[in-house]
Design a protein around this motif. Sequence first.
Motif: not given
Length: 349
Positions: A97, A101, A106, A110, A114, A224-225, A228-229, A232
Amino acid sequence: MANHVKDMTIRDTDGSTVPAAALANVLRAVEGCAPVQAVCSEVGLDVALPREPDARVPYRQLADLYEAAARWTGDPWFGLHVGASVDTRSFGLLGYLALTTATLEQVFEVLARYLSLWTTSAGFQIDRSRTTIEVAWTYFDFTAPPRRHDCEMSMMAAANAGGQLRAGRWRPREVHFRHGPPDDTSEHVRLLRAPVRFGMPRNLIVCDAASGAAPVASADPVLHELLRDLAEQRLAGRATQPSILDATVAEIVKLLPTGDAQLSRVARSLGLGARTLERRLIAGGATFRSLLTAVRRDRAMHALAHSDLPISEIATRLGYGSPTELHRAFRSWVGVGPAAYRRAHRTRS
């Protein structure tokens, strides 16, 4: 409600763990300098643990391993050297992660959001002003022994998490450590590329606000997206989600050493308004003030009974402006002052 709060026990973080893979960074640095088996045996660790993908070890044991490795190798900057050379990818999802970024700021965001996927014994917090970004590294169990090498590894690894420091694309304005200075601090200045101050109130990386835009060479917005998903989902899928009381206590514990454990600050950290947080706490049978008092009382009693920390230091770590403030509060809780409580406990033990 008063009796409920008085009897409330705040859970400690001693049971926190980290992936056994975290040991590999230490053991690689030990190889060729000291007997790996002997270093692991000193702290009761199985040298084969890093090869077990799902294994976890107590965080305190990892911190003990850093201290033992520094002694065995004779490297007075052991933790700093591990942090400077560690591959960010070795931190798993958290590391990837950070690497994907877009900017330095960022990266720090992160780490702050996290890190709990890696461990809950410590955490990063970010404070921004018009001119600076401050990234604080805080241990939540302040009764544990000093963790100089683990702390320096963590701060060094965070400073270089996106590769910018190593590549010379940015440098901190200054770096602060809570612990005292070693005999020679030149290596800290060389590797961190900034003035380094010891014996400070917080472990901090202080950056110019403009440096937050420093680019990460390995940035990958699409990947990254996706990561990140996944992160999460892992946060949301924990076996037990903290109640609003637990979440508030956790934030209070984080913020106490900064002297900023205020309702408005805790509410902001939880994504709530101050009034909303207070209403939800009351619905759960507490108030913000009662939780703050319970945390301070329980941690003061534990520190006095189980550590040799000076009372002035305990007061600072609990967010009091002076030992006198702690003395006044402690006497109201248990009927005697901190020094008398400590003497009585040691007499019984």
